[in-house]
Design an enzyme around this catalytic site. Structure first.
Site, short mmCIF file in Angstrom:
data_model
loop_
_atom_site.label_atom_id
_atom_site.label_comp_id
_atom_site.label_asym_id
_atom_site.label_seq_id
_atom_site.Cartn_x
_atom_site.Cartn_y
_atom_site.Cartn_z
N HIS A 130 0.82 -1.21 0.00
CA HIS A 130 0.00 0.00 0.00
C HIS A 130 0.86 1.26 0.00
O HIS A 130 0.46 2.28 -0.56
CB HIS A 130 -0.99 0.00 1.16
N VAL A 173 0.47 3.92 -4.77
CA VAL A 173 -0.02 5.17 -5.35
C VAL A 173 1.11 6.04 -5.93
O VAL A 173 1.14 6.33 -7.10
CB VAL A 173 -0.84 5.98 -4.32
N GLY A 220 4.64 5.53 -5.33
CA GLY A 220 5.95 4.94 -5.13
C GLY A 220 6.16 4.56 -3.69
O GLY A 220 5.38 4.89 -2.81
N ASP A 250 7.19 5.27 -0.72
CA ASP A 250 7.62 6.42 0.05
C ASP A 250 7.32 6.32 1.55
O ASP A 250 7.62 7.23 2.31
CB ASP A 250 6.99 7.69 -0.51
N SER A 254 4.46 6.49 2.88
CA SER A 254 3.38 7.41 3.24
C SER A 254 2.29 6.76 4.10
O SER A 254 1.64 7.45 4.89
CB SER A 254 2.75 8.02 1.99
N GLU A 300 -3.33 7.62 5.20
CA GLU A 300 -3.64 6.38 4.48
C GLU A 300 -4.01 5.28 5.46
O GLU A 300 -4.78 4.39 5.13
CB GLU A 300 -2.44 5.94 3.65
#
EC number: 1.11.1.7
Length: 90
Positions: free
Chosen positions: A21, A25, A27, A29, A31, A43
């Site tokens: 996950h 979206v 890369g 990262d 997040s 997220e």
């Protein structure tokens, strides 16, 4: 990861899901590791993940250990990627 797996045999699969996950979206990262902020839903709490994405505490534990050994060198995104790989190996 070995310690985490001793207390949760599913931790490898949980980290792979979080890593997926994180990468899906924008890369890989990290997040998905961010928590809610003023007016921003993370997220973690978004509908597809809310209550089902777990294992974040393992990344936090690894990050804390790394910060003690080498401050500000390894990112949480890197930890997530490597922990996921190690989880598969275990």
């Amino acid at each position: 990861m070995e310690q985490a797996q001793q207390s949760d045999v599913q931790i490898g699969a949980k980290l792979i899901r979080i890593h997926f996950h994180s990468c899906f979206v924008e890369g890989c990262d990290g997040s998905i590791l961010l928590i809610n902020a003023d007016g921003i839903e993370s997220e973690q709490d978004a509908d597809p993940n809310a209550g089902s994405a777990t294992g974040f505490e393992v990344v936090d534990d690894i990050k804390a250990a790394l910060e003690n050994a080498c401050h500000a060198v390894v990112s949480c995104a890197d930890i997530l990627a490597i922990a996921s790989q190690v989880g598969v190996s275990l």
